[in-house]
Write a protein that holds these residues in place. Structure first.
Motif, PDB file in Angstrom:
ATOM      1  N   ARG A  29       1.368  12.335  15.353  1.00  0.00           N
ATOM      2  CA  ARG A  29       0.697  13.174  14.354  1.00  0.00           C
ATOM      3  C   ARG A  29      -0.396  12.393  13.644  1.00  0.00           C
ATOM      4  NH1 ARG A  29       5.425  16.128  12.774  1.00  0.00           N
ATOM      5  NH2 ARG A  29       5.888  14.573  11.187  1.00  0.00           N
ATOM      6  N   LEU A  30      -0.107  11.145  13.314  1.00  0.00           N
ATOM      7  CA  LEU A  30      -1.109  10.306  12.648  1.00  0.00           C
ATOM      8  C   LEU A  30      -2.317  10.081  13.556  1.00  0.00           C
ATOM      9  CD1 LEU A  30       1.276   7.691  11.011  1.00  0.00           C
ATOM     10  CD2 LEU A  30      -0.318   9.171   9.762  1.00  0.00           C
ATOM     11  N   ALA A  31      -2.061   9.810  14.823  1.00  0.00           N
ATOM     12  CA  ALA A  31      -3.160   9.594  15.770  1.00  0.00           C
ATOM     13  C   ALA A  31      -3.980  10.873  15.950  1.00  0.00           C
ATOM     14  CB  ALA A  31      -2.604   9.129  17.111  1.00  0.00           C
TER      15      ALA A  31
ATOM     16  N   GLU B 217     -11.844   5.793   2.843  1.00  0.00           N
ATOM     17  CA  GLU B 217     -11.098   6.060   4.065  1.00  0.00           C
ATOM     18  C   GLU B 217      -9.745   5.362   4.036  1.00  0.00           C
ATOM     19  OE1 GLU B 217     -10.759   7.544   8.194  1.00  0.00           O
ATOM     20  OE2 GLU B 217     -11.289   8.197   6.167  1.00  0.00           O
ATOM     21  N   ALA B 218      -9.687   4.150   3.514  1.00  0.00           N
ATOM     22  CA  ALA B 218      -8.411   3.440   3.408  1.00  0.00           C
ATOM     23  C   ALA B 218      -7.425   4.206   2.541  1.00  0.00           C
ATOM     24  CB  ALA B 218      -8.643   2.040   2.844  1.00  0.00           C
ATOM     25  N   ALA B 219      -7.899   4.752   1.425  1.00  0.00           N
ATOM     26  CA  ALA B 219      -7.035   5.537   0.547  1.00  0.00           C
ATOM     27  C   ALA B 219      -6.547   6.799   1.252  1.00  0.00           C
ATOM     28  CB  ALA B 219      -7.777   5.891  -0.733  1.00  0.00           C
ATOM     29  N   ARG B 220      -7.422   7.431   2.039  1.00  0.00           N
ATOM     30  CA  ARG B 220      -7.032   8.638   2.788  1.00  0.00           C
ATOM     31  C   ARG B 220      -5.955   8.306   3.814  1.00  0.00           C
ATOM     32  NH1 ARG B 220      -8.283  11.867   7.474  1.00  0.00           N
ATOM     33  NH2 ARG B 220      -9.403  10.127   8.466  1.00  0.00           N
ATOM     34  N   LEU B 221      -6.149   7.206   4.544  1.00  0.00           N
ATOM     35  CA  LEU B 221      -5.168   6.817   5.551  1.00  0.00           C
ATOM     36  C   LEU B 221      -3.834   6.440   4.902  1.00  0.00           C
ATOM     37  CD1 LEU B 221      -7.284   4.698   8.062  1.00  0.00           C
ATOM     38  CD2 LEU B 221      -6.792   7.150   8.085  1.00  0.00           C
ATOM     39  N   ALA B 222      -3.891   5.771   3.763  1.00  0.00           N
ATOM     40  CA  ALA B 222      -2.665   5.407   3.062  1.00  0.00           C
ATOM     41  C   ALA B 222      -1.881   6.653   2.658  1.00  0.00           C
ATOM     42  CB  ALA B 222      -2.988   4.557   1.836  1.00  0.00           C
ATOM     43  N   ALA B 223      -2.585   7.698   2.222  1.00  0.00           N
ATOM     44  CA  ALA B 223      -1.919   8.950   1.851  1.00  0.00           C
ATOM     45  C   ALA B 223      -1.267   9.605   3.064  1.00  0.00           C
ATOM     46  CB  ALA B 223      -2.927   9.896   1.205  1.00  0.00           C
ATOM     47  N   LEU B 224      -1.958   9.574   4.207  1.00  0.00           N
ATOM     48  CA  LEU B 224      -1.379  10.126   5.437  1.00  0.00           C
ATOM     49  C   LEU B 224      -0.136   9.341   5.855  1.00  0.00           C
ATOM     50  CD1 LEU B 224      -4.632  10.790   7.514  1.00  0.00           C
ATOM     51  CD2 LEU B 224      -3.104  12.521   6.540  1.00  0.00           C
ATOM     52  N   LEU B 225      -0.210   8.013   5.755  1.00  0.00           N
ATOM     53  CA  LEU B 225       0.943   7.184   6.096  1.00  0.00           C
ATOM     54  C   LEU B 225       2.128   7.485   5.183  1.00  0.00           C
ATOM     55  CD1 LEU B 225      -0.784   3.729   6.713  1.00  0.00           C
ATOM     56  CD2 LEU B 225       0.398   5.114   8.424  1.00  0.00           C
ATOM     57  N   ARG B 226       1.876   7.610   3.888  1.00  0.00           N
ATOM     58  CA  ARG B 226       2.955   7.905   2.942  1.00  0.00           C
ATOM     59  C   ARG B 226       3.634   9.229   3.277  1.00  0.00           C
ATOM     60  NH1 ARG B 226      -0.402   5.237  -1.003  1.00  0.00           N
ATOM     61  NH2 ARG B 226      -1.504   7.199  -1.416  1.00  0.00           N
ATOM     62  N   ALA B 227       2.829  10.232   3.635  1.00  0.00           N
ATOM     63  CA  ALA B 227       3.391  11.549   3.954  1.00  0.00           C
ATOM     64  C   ALA B 227       4.288  11.485   5.186  1.00  0.00           C
ATOM     65  CB  ALA B 227       2.259  12.561   4.168  1.00  0.00           C
ATOM     66  N   GLU B 228       3.855  10.778   6.220  1.00  0.00           N
ATOM     67  CA  GLU B 228       4.668  10.680   7.432  1.00  0.00           C
ATOM     68  C   GLU B 228       5.919   9.835   7.197  1.00  0.00           C
ATOM     69  OE1 GLU B 228       4.383  12.457  10.043  1.00  0.00           O
ATOM     70  OE2 GLU B 228       2.447  13.335   9.484  1.00  0.00           O
ATOM     71  N   ILE B 229       5.796   8.779   6.417  1.00  0.00           N
ATOM     72  CA  ILE B 229       6.956   7.942   6.124  1.00  0.00           C
ATOM     73  C   ILE B 229       7.976   8.703   5.284  1.00  0.00           C
ATOM     74  CG2 ILE B 229       7.700   5.859   4.865  1.00  0.00           C
ATOM     75  CD1 ILE B 229       5.061   4.569   5.918  1.00  0.00           C
ATOM     76  N   ALA B 230       7.496   9.549   4.385  1.00  0.00           N
ATOM     77  CA  ALA B 230       8.412  10.403   3.606  1.00  0.00           C
ATOM     78  C   ALA B 230       9.196  11.332   4.528  1.00  0.00           C
ATOM     79  CB  ALA B 230       7.629  11.211   2.575  1.00  0.00           C
ATOM     80  N   ASP B 231       8.571  11.731   5.635  1.00  0.00           N
ATOM     81  CA  ASP B 231       9.252  12.567   6.624  1.00  0.00           C
ATOM     82  C   ASP B 231      10.260  11.756   7.436  1.00  0.00           C
ATOM     83  OD1 ASP B 231       9.345  15.170   8.257  1.00  0.00           O
ATOM     84  OD2 ASP B 231       8.858  13.687   9.797  1.00  0.00           O
TER      85      ASP B 231
END
Length: 259
Positions: A91-93, A229-243
């Motif tokens: 999903r991240l990719a 962009e780093a902040a955007r990617l960090a938010a995406l990572l946090r969302a997937e890790i929460a899952d």
């Protein structure tokens, strides 16, 4: 405590796992492992006979043999955590067009357990599955290290200090600064130490006891990884890790199987 011969065999296997994509020459193995050249030569002969190591054609070096692969297959059911992350990495990719990686804690190192296969990726993947790095190297390794307790951080710094310079001239003082920055941000951002055109963002994942045992990262180019962009990617990572976190029911250990 390991015997001298076993310690040297393990050091050779560890070096080969870091560079398995291209292999290592006998001289490279001796230099990087710190084992005398004649001893490495003798051990390699025995390890090839045992199928632990294989020689590449035309004298191009040595790689891991088939036997470690077979051992890994047998142990996979008890140790492999990659399936917990498969859908989330993809999903991240898909959401970013970047390569997503999973690194897992292994002593004072981080080992790549999985990555997404992004076609025509630029820059190319900087590490393959099974590749090892010192803790603190790369965004995933940095996120994973920064989330450890002080005792493990200090032990990892002491263990890895002699080899940090191989990663873009990284040194202990610089790594300590990066660790402080990572702890303040809540995620890791790195660039340049592995591939001068590669930059990445990483975030740790904790086990059922709250100990960081893995990290997920997204890798792109230095030019693309702006602060925004780093902040955007960090938010995406946090969302997937929460899952992912609700599916992590184990306590991580280097010595004990998960199942």
């Amino acid at each position: 405590m390991t015997t001298l011969v076993l310690d040297r065999v393990l050091r050779i296997l560890d070096q080969l796992s870091r560079y398995d994509a291209r292999g290592l020459s006998l001289s490279d193995i001796a230099r990087q492992s710190g084992i005398p050249h004649p001893t490495v030569h003798r051990l390699l002969q025995d390890m090839m006979a045992a199928r632990l190591v294989a020689a590449l054609p035309e004298g191009k070096g040595y790689v891991l043999g088939r036997r470690p692969f077979e051992h890994g297959l047998a142990a996979r059911g008890r140790h492999d955590v990659a399936p917990l992350f498969t859908a989330n990495l993809q999903r991240l990719a898909d959401a970013t067009g970047y390569a997503a990686y999973l690194f897992v804690l292994s002593g004072h190192e981080a080992v790549c357990y999985a990555h997404t296969n992004v076609q025509r990726l630029e820059p190319p993947l900087s590490v393959t599955v099974g590749g090892r790095r010192p803790l603190g190297v790369g965004a995933a390794g940095l996120a994973l290290m920064a989330a450890q307790d002080d005792a493990l951080i200090e032990a990892a710094l002491a263990a890895n200090a002699p080899t940090l310079g191989r990663y873009g001239g990284l040194d202990e003082a610089t790594l300590r600064t990066l660790l402080t920055q990572t702890q303040a941000l809540g995620y890791a951002r790195s660039g340049g130490c592995l591939n001068t055109n590669t930059a990445a963002v990483g975030h740790a994942v904790v086990d059922a006891g709250g100990r960081a045992f893995a990290a997920v990262s997204l890798s792109t180019t230095v030019a693309r990884l702006t602060q925004r962009e780093a902040a955007r990617l960090a938010a995406l990572l946090r969302a997937e890790i929460a899952d992912i976190q609700p599916r992590v029911h184990f306590h991580w250990s280097d010595s004990s199987p998960l199942r």
